[in-house]
Design a protein around this motif. Structure first.
Motif, PDB file in Angstrom:
ATOM      1  N   HIS C 748       0.854  -1.189   0.000  1.00 27.54           N
ATOM      2  CA  HIS C 748       0.000   0.000   0.000  1.00 27.54           C
ATOM      3  C   HIS C 748       0.891   1.241   0.000  1.00 27.54           C
ATOM      4  O   HIS C 748       1.960   1.243   0.598  1.00 27.54           O
ATOM      5  N   VAL C 749       0.413   2.283  -0.652  1.00 26.60           N
ATOM      6  CA  VAL C 749       1.089   3.577  -0.593  1.00 26.60           C
ATOM      7  C   VAL C 749       0.105   4.555   0.043  1.00 26.60           C
ATOM      8  O   VAL C 749      -1.031   4.692  -0.424  1.00 26.60           O
ATOM      9  N   GLY C 750       0.534   5.190   1.135  1.00 27.41           N
ATOM     10  CA  GLY C 750      -0.378   6.021   1.926  1.00 27.41           C
ATOM     11  C   GLY C 750      -0.348   7.476   1.501  1.00 27.41           C
ATOM     12  O   GLY C 750       0.717   8.069   1.363  1.00 27.41           O
ATOM     13  N   LEU C 751      -1.538   8.035   1.293  1.00 28.89           N
ATOM     14  CA  LEU C 751      -1.621   9.389   0.746  1.00 28.89           C
ATOM     15  C   LEU C 751      -2.576  10.259   1.565  1.00 28.89           C
ATOM     16  O   LEU C 751      -3.778  10.311   1.288  1.00 28.89           O
ATOM     17  N   PRO C 752      -2.070  10.954   2.584  1.00 34.09           N
ATOM     18  CA  PRO C 752      -2.929  11.873   3.336  1.00 34.09           C
ATOM     19  C   PRO C 752      -3.348  13.051   2.458  1.00 34.09           C
ATOM     20  O   PRO C 752      -2.596  13.475   1.578  1.00 34.09           O
ATOM     21  N   ILE C 753      -4.559  13.553   2.716  1.00 33.15           N
ATOM     22  CA  ILE C 753      -5.199  14.401   1.703  1.00 33.15           C
ATOM     23  C   ILE C 753      -5.117  15.911   1.883  1.00 33.15           C
ATOM     24  O   ILE C 753      -5.533  16.651   1.010  1.00 33.15           O
ATOM     25  N   HIS C 754      -4.630  16.445   2.977  1.00 30.94           N
ATOM     26  CA  HIS C 754      -5.061  17.783   3.382  1.00 30.94           C
ATOM     27  C   HIS C 754      -4.480  19.014   2.688  1.00 30.94           C
ATOM     28  O   HIS C 754      -4.696  20.114   3.139  1.00 30.94           O
ATOM     29  N   TRP C 755      -3.721  18.844   1.640  1.00 32.96           N
ATOM     30  CA  TRP C 755      -3.071  20.012   1.068  1.00 32.96           C
ATOM     31  C   TRP C 755      -3.742  20.458  -0.226  1.00 32.96           C
ATOM     32  O   TRP C 755      -4.737  19.878  -0.631  1.00 32.96           O
ATOM     33  N   GLY C 756      -3.221  21.474  -0.814  1.00 36.67           N
ATOM     34  CA  GLY C 756      -3.825  21.998  -2.034  1.00 36.67           C
ATOM     35  C   GLY C 756      -3.001  23.168  -2.522  1.00 36.67           C
ATOM     36  O   GLY C 756      -1.916  23.435  -1.999  1.00 36.67           O
ATOM     37  N   PHE C 757      -3.535  23.894  -3.517  1.00 35.74           N
ATOM     38  CA  PHE C 757      -2.710  24.976  -4.071  1.00 35.74           C
ATOM     39  C   PHE C 757      -3.097  26.358  -3.561  1.00 35.74           C
ATOM     40  O   PHE C 757      -2.570  27.357  -4.010  1.00 35.74           O
ATOM     41  N   ILE C 758      -4.040  26.390  -2.582  1.00 35.96           N
ATOM     42  CA  ILE C 758      -4.407  27.675  -1.980  1.00 35.96           C
ATOM     43  C   ILE C 758      -4.430  27.490  -0.466  1.00 35.96           C
ATOM     44  O   ILE C 758      -4.894  26.459   0.025  1.00 35.96           O
ATOM     45  N   GLY C 759      -3.904  28.479   0.269  1.00 35.31           N
ATOM     46  CA  GLY C 759      -3.912  28.370   1.735  1.00 35.31           C
ATOM     47  C   GLY C 759      -2.535  28.622   2.313  1.00 35.31           C
ATOM     48  O   GLY C 759      -1.588  28.928   1.583  1.00 35.31           O
ATOM     49  N   ARG C 760      -2.438  28.506   3.645  1.00 35.37           N
ATOM     50  CA  ARG C 760      -1.168  28.755   4.308  1.00 35.37           C
ATOM     51  C   ARG C 760      -0.094  27.741   3.940  1.00 35.37           C
ATOM     52  O   ARG C 760       1.091  28.026   3.956  1.00 35.37           O
ATOM     53  N   ILE C 761      -0.520  26.504   3.743  1.00 35.73           N
ATOM     54  CA  ILE C 761       0.439  25.450   3.409  1.00 35.73           C
ATOM     55  C   ILE C 761       0.005  24.796   2.098  1.00 35.73           C
ATOM     56  O   ILE C 761      -1.186  24.658   1.841  1.00 35.73           O
ATOM     57  N   HIS C 762       0.965  24.433   1.303  1.00 34.54           N
ATOM     58  CA  HIS C 762       0.659  23.934  -0.026  1.00 34.54           C
ATOM     59  C   HIS C 762       1.150  22.515  -0.226  1.00 34.54           C
ATOM     60  O   HIS C 762       2.106  22.076   0.400  1.00 34.54           O
ATOM     61  N   GLY C 763       0.481  21.809  -1.105  1.00 29.64           N
ATOM     62  CA  GLY C 763       0.895  20.458  -1.465  1.00 29.64           C
ATOM     63  C   GLY C 763      -0.067  19.953  -2.512  1.00 29.64           C
ATOM     64  O   GLY C 763      -1.059  20.614  -2.822  1.00 29.64           O
TER      65      GLY C 763
END
Lengths: 263, 202, 793
Positions: C748-763
């Motif tokens: 399995h490869v684990g992929l937490p979801i909480h980032w994006g291209f807008i906001g204080r933190i990006h991913g």
């Protein structure tokens, strides 16, 4: 009589939710910064001047499978605090009657000796203010009869707060239950080398505190004891001896006169 | 004021007093942090924070000046055979029985020992001092070493300085003047540094 | 939740599967800890990942993502074959004895009635065999070969421990140990609970999976019992309320949305009101006309009369068979069939599968309104190329996108009053603490102002089908910003003849004399006042039901199906843990899921269902009446039970431009997306505290796979699927155990979801990777178990 207060951390109930981290920063008005990725779920690899309470995550293979230990890392409020021993500025570190070891910023001179003196490596120096910071056990809350912020925020009752003898009893009882449940090594972490701590841990495996990021047998560092002991005695002897010796030497022998004044 | 013989030129006197002042400043501020009983000294120097701030700078200045002093004097501070004899007989010197002492050059063996011991202490103080100056950057092991070695070296240095001041002011009349004006009488030189008088000044 | 958070403390066994409450429901998790401390409850955690919950569990069993039905089927097989089920409960309270039509069966991956051409089922054989009286035939001995119990035994005979191990990847011993712990609850005096969340709902066979859990719980006699139940842990503060109040295919209170072929109210009610299948079935849904008419009265007020079918004609209807769920409307956008979108409390660009498709769809809109407290990826979708070109090279430049975006500043929870409905179905009232800052407005004001303005435009300019807007009753004291108390009173319901608030849905009528905006909330705001705001902490049963704390739907009942906690005769299965008792005249304890003064044997114990008992066999589900193990749509292995039918034959699988499925040859690893305790979806990346707690996106990589690929923690890796890619540092961990499936190793490869291209933190957005595959009953995307590849960058 003021009672000694204790924070009890039952590591078997910690789920690593980090509510205590946020509560600590919010109550103590610490600025939020960005965490750094260190290859674990930890918020940051280490404590910081604005971050006094860190949940450490540790993966370990055991014979039973895998364990993922989460443990809270903060000031232990030692009975015999190494920081206090090392602190050169009187009043900068105080040990209250209720056992809380608190830093008084107004008196702190930022030398950082407490960092070295602490066997748990807890205090952190903020270079900008030249002051050292750490968990206060929310001494301001405790003073008005409230529990520390971390305790208040804990959703699983992993953190509890109360009077020392009572909390020791609770901790020992819990360790006893864990032993009955098959964790033969369960026990309470309350290291004698620092005069006991007012932050107690219930550990499933008390034989290996290092797995929880706790030193096995913490003591006041030898070098601090050398400085505050023998070196101090030696210095006092030499300085007093030097001054007094000079005085009496002069009385007995006087100055070296020139034999033949010229001209 | 040009009477007498030139003992120390201006540069030497300047270096000496710079090192003396910085040493004393560092020593007193250091003593303030050394013991709670002497913490009142911090008040004299502008409070705890000022003490913590200035102490390492004073130490650094002392170390720098001592570097100059070292360059200037190290060559003259070599201990020769006579110096060793002098040191063996130093208890006689201490009791003002100077007759049997070997003749001293520009610096006697006691002064040379002071020079070397202070130099060693200064190196130790500098090295450990830097560690204590920036604890946030230093590994714990170094801090642990420094926290006991620094006061130990300081105790040694201060004890030696007490001796040095006593010698330079009370025991050898004229020595203090020499470090102020740079000049001494030829009698003074003959009395305290006869070999230097013989070999150099004649 | 059938039960509730506080009730978890009553459990003896807690099965956490398809959820990670320690991580995602840490506050509710205190009741798990309480059960462990006070009752010595055993916590069993079954999950592909060794989670925060696993870290404190008594037993952790790893399984491959998407194989939960195999595991639960294995439990059913083990329970039935070893007799570890609560036989009396099963006989009295389930449809185990009901006879099924001749010809029903299952072979080669399909139930009977499969039409391969149309890809649909003819369900005629899935039905009960009815007697001449129109009621279902029942064999109380459970021995008839066509009774549900025997069919179930036969269906799950294939799910041996060895087969479970072969499919799931846990060892036989691990499965057996877990089964032994879980099946303890079959004893009448033991209760086991099941806690699940999106780890179960986000599969292409999710509803069947939960059905399987319900079957296990019925076999254990755990439904209706304190410390029992099937408990969905809801992820948002008010997602339960959001579901209760309707969806694209539901009116409030789970009333079906009218379809265009149901042209009159009578037709609608006829089609959607069930008939009792047993003589003793109370068949509470038989009251559907009362709920529906009261709802129409709430919509259309005095204009709704018996003469005009209470305004049924004004109600918008969906074409028969049309599907307007999430699964399809982004495709409809892409095809240019949709002009505008109102996105409210939702961030589709981040939430939806195959992000690229979301971006392309929104770019085809003429307009979009986003009401939010932060700028979201949806509101700023037109910046995707500028901010994340690496992931969306095909997204248009801002200048080329014609969609007009209105970002309306909304208010956050502390700035609003109203009720949150939590997982326990508790409506918890809260007061306003702050005024919304600046131009921000409360949701009801934004919505009302939009409504009033649009209605005004229809009045002035006319337009197609203006009635739904024109006829809507809007008699609030402040029409542009109705007080939520006023709205809530309307939702709870009023008797128009007396002008008084009703005390519950029992008082609702189908003659137009009552109003209720959501029948299941009826009684939350009676004449006596707002029951949702109650803070009473008394606990008369001692079971943690707290009847005077807030208000629980339906009817302030804390444990659903609580009638099943007693046998037919009215004797509690467990005297120490009885939520209800019959005192000879009335039921005492929790609000009974039964008629308050009906004697124990008068009705079947499951009053909502036309059978009067619970369903082990559930013919209304689209892919079969029994849960069957199907692989995820993208699977690394063959289906070990029927290779020819790998995944759910009824799943919605959308394929087309940019919507391909991948195969194991190209994408050998199983990707799973999940949440972390530090964050709430894509919102908390905007808040300082949460942004600090997990600032950086990471990819969890199993230690053995990392070694194989020479990856160390912190190395940047690229994860790709047939849809897109994400990049970030690796977190190498022992917590993702490699699993042996049919002799080969699956990672399995684990992929937490909480980032994006807008906001204080990006991913990166993890939905760059996920597939447009949906559960056919619920329309939930398959976010767990999709195929990916992993490379070191």
């Amino acid at each position: 009589m003021t009672q000694t207060v204790v924070k009890l951390i039952d590591t078997t109930l910690c789920i690593g939710c980090k509510a205590c981290e946020v509560a600590c920063q919010e109550w103590n008005d610490q600025e939020f910064t960005l965490g750094t990725f260190g290859g674990t779920y930890q918020t940051m690899p280490d404590l910081a001047p604005n971050f006094w309470n860190l949940i450490k995550f540790n993966e370990r293979e055991t014979d039973g499978g895998l364990s993922w230990l989460m443990s809270k890392y903060q000031c232990m409020h030692c009975g015999d605090p190494g920081c206090l021993r090392a602190c050169p500025a009187p009043g900068a570190i105080v040990q209250a009657k209720n056992g809380i070891v608190d830093f008084v910023s107004d008196h702190c001179i930022g030398c950082g000796y407490c960092i070295t003196g602490c066997p748990f490596d807890v205090p952190r120096l903020l270079p900008e203010s030249k002051k050292v910071y750490k968990c206060t056990l929310c001494s301001d809350r405790v003073a008005v009869g409230l529990e520390p912020a971390c305790i208040k925020s804990c959703p699983t009752n992993c953190l509890t707060f109360g009077e020392r003898t009572e909390m020791l009893r609770v901790a020992e009882t819990r360790a006893g239950v864990l032993k009955q449940d098959g964790h033969a090594q369960a026990g309470v972490y309350n290291p004698v080398g620092v005069g006991g701590t007012n932050v107690l841990y219930v550990l499933k495996d008390a034989s290996d505190p290092a797995a929880y990021g706790l030193p096995a047998d913490p003591t006041i560092p030898l070098s601090v004891r050398l400085w505050k002991g023998p070196v101090k005695w030696l210095g006092t002897m030499l300085f007093a001896g030097g001054v007094l010796g000079s005085f009496f030497h002069y009385l007995k022998f006087g100055p070296k006169e020139e034999e033949a004044p010229e001209e | 004021m040009t009477t007498g013989l030139a003992r120390y030129d201006f540069a030497e006197r300047a270096i000496h007093w710079l090192s003396a002042l910085s040493f004393l400043y560092a020593a007193f501020t250091g003593l303030a942090m050394w013991s709670h009983k002497l913490y009142w000294l911090a008040g004299v120097f502008g409070g705890g924070n000022a003490t913590r701030f200035a102490h390492p700078w004073a130490g650094l200045i002392f170390a720098l000046v001592l570097g100059f002093m070292f360059r200037r004097w190290a060559g003259q501070m070599r201990l020769d055979r006579e110096d060793r004899v002098w040191l063996r007989k130093s208890h006689q010197y201490a009791m003002n029985q100077d007759e049997g002492m070997p003749e001293a050059g520009r610096f006697n063996a006691g002064q040379k020992m002071l020079f070397w011991l202070q130099s060693v202490a200064a190196v130790a103080l500098l090295a450990t001092g830097v560690v204590l100056w920036f604890p946030e950057w230093m590994p714990r092991f170094l801090r642990l070493v420094a926290i006991s070695l620094h006061p130990l070296a300081a105790v040694l240095a201060i004890a030696l300085i007490i001796l040095h001041i006593y010698m330079g002011t009370a025991v050898i009349p004229g020595a203090f003047r020499a470090m102020i004006h740079g000049r001494v009488t030829s009698g003074w030189v003959k009395a305290h540094h006869p070999k230097w008088f013989r070999l150099t000044l004649r | 939740m059938t039960n509730g958070w506080t009730d978890v403390a009553n459990a003896d066994v807690i099965l956490v599967m398809g959820g990670n409450p320690a991580e995602n429901h840490p506050v509710g998790f205190r009741f798990v800890m309480e059960a462990r401390l006070k009752r010595k409850a055993k916590l069993v955690c079954v999950d592909p990942r060794f989670t925060r919950t696993a870290a404190v569990a008594d037993l952790y069993v790893p399984i491959r993502s998407g194989t939960d039905i195999a595991f639960l089927g294995g439990l059913i097989h083990r329970a039935v074959s070893t007799g570890k089920y609560q036989a009396d409960y099963v006989r009295q309270h389930t449809n185990a004895g009901f006879l099924i039509q001749e010809g029903f069966g299952f072979a080669d991956g399909h139930f009977t009635g499969w039409n391969a051409e149309k890809k649909s089922y003819d369900k005629s054989t899935w039905q009960y065999e009815l007697g001449p009286d129109g009621f279902a035939k029942v064999d109380p001995s459970l021995e008839h070969p066509r009774c549900v119990f025997q069919l179930m035994r036969q269906h799950y005979a294939r799910y041996t421990a060895e087969k479970v191990s072969d499919i799931c990847g846990c060892t036989v011993a691990e499965f057996e140990r877990a089964a032994d712990e879980i099946l303890v609850a079959h004893a009448a005096n033991k209760s086991g609970t099941v806690l699940y969340a999106l780890g179960w709902t986000q599969h292409s066979h999710a509803v069947q999976l939960i059905h399987a859990a319900a079957m296990v719980q019925l076999l254990m006699g755990n439904i209706g019992m304190p410390g029992g139940g099937v408990n969905a842990q809801r992820g948002h503060a008010n997602i339960q309320g959001s579901t209760d109040m309707g969806a694209w295919n539901m009116l409030p209170g789970y009333l079906k949305i009218p379809r265009a072929n149901l042209t009159s109210l009578d037709e609608y009610l006829h089609a959607n009101t069930p008939k009792a299948l047993r003589p003793d079935a109370m068949n509470y849904w038989g009251n559907t006309p009362k709920f529906m008419v009261s709802l129409l009265k709430a919509y259309y007020g005095a204009d709704a009369t018996a003469g005009n079918q209470f305004g049924y004609q004004w109600l918008p209807k969906i074409a028969e068979g049309a599907n307007h769920s999430w699964a399809y409307f982004f495709d409809h956008m892409t095809e240019g069939k949709i002009d505008g979108l109102i996105s409210w409390g939702m961030n589709p660009v981040a939430n939806g599968p195959n992000t690229k498709k979301m971006l392309m769809g929104l770019a085809k809109l003429k307009w979009m309104i986003v009401a939010e407290v932060f700028e979201t990826e949806t509101a700023g979708f037109w910046k995707a190329k500028e901010l994340a070109e690496k992931y969306y090279p095909q997204a248009g430049d801002a200048a080329s996108i014609q969609t007009e975006v209105f970002l309306l500043p909304a208010s956050c929870f502390a700035e609003k009053d109203g009720a949150f409905v939590n997982s326990s179905r508790w409506l918890q009232w809260k007061e306003t603490n702050l005024e919304p800052p600046g131009d921000a407005k409360r949701d009801q004001e934004i919505m009302s102002r939009l409504f009033l303005k649009i209605r005004e435009l229809y009045e002035k300019e006319g337009g197609t089908a203006p009635e739904p807007l024109r006829m809507m009753k809007w008699d609030y004291a402040t029409p542009y910003a109705p007080s939520l108390t006023e709205v809530t009173r309307e939702v709870s319901g009023r008797d128009l003849s007396t002008g008084k608030q009703v005390s519950g849905f029992g008082e609702l009528k189908d003659d137009g004399s009552t109003v209720s905006g959501c029948w299941i909330y009826s009684g939350s705001y009676p004449e006596s006042g707002n029951l949702m705001a109650r803070k009473g902490q008394d606990d008369p049963t001692g079971l943690g039901l707290f009847p005077n704390y807030s208000w629980s739907w339906p009817a302030n009942r804390r444990i659903l199906y609580n009638r099943a906690s007693l046998d037919t005769a009215g004797k509690p299965w467990d005297e120490t843990r009885a939520p209800l008792r019959w005192d000879g005249l009335r039921w005492k304890g929790d609000v009974p899921d039964y008629k308050a003064d009906a004697k124990p044997s008068q009705y079947g114990s499951f009053v909502m269902l036309p059978e009067g008992v619970a369903r082990l066999f559930a013919p209304e589900l689209v892919e079969g009446p029994f849960p069957e193990h199907y692989e995820p749509a993208e699977s690394p292995v063959e289906n070990a039970l029927h290779p020819e039918v790998s995944f759910n034959p009824m799943a919605w699988v959308i394929q087309g431009a940019g919507d391909q499925l991948g195969v194991a040859k190209d994408y050998p690893y199983v990707g799973i997306s999940y949440r972390l305790t530090e964050h709430f979806h894509y919102w908390t990346k905007n808040t300082a505290a949460s942004a600090q707690l997990q600032s950086n996106f990471f990819v969890e990589v199993p230690e053995a796979l990392a070694k194989e690929k020479n990856i160390a923690s912190g190395d940047i890796v690229r994860v790709t699927s047939a849809r897109g890619k994400v990049e970030g540092p690796a977190l190498v961990t022992k917590r993702l155990r490699p699993l042996k499936i049919s002799g080969r190793t699956v990672y399995h490869v684990g992929l937490p979801i909480h980032w994006g291209f807008i906001g204080r933190i990006h991913g990166p957005l993890i939905n760059n990777l996920t597939a447009s595959v949906y559960d056919p009953n619920s329309g939930t995307p398959e976010y767990k178990g999709f195929l990916v590849n992993l490379e070191k960058v």
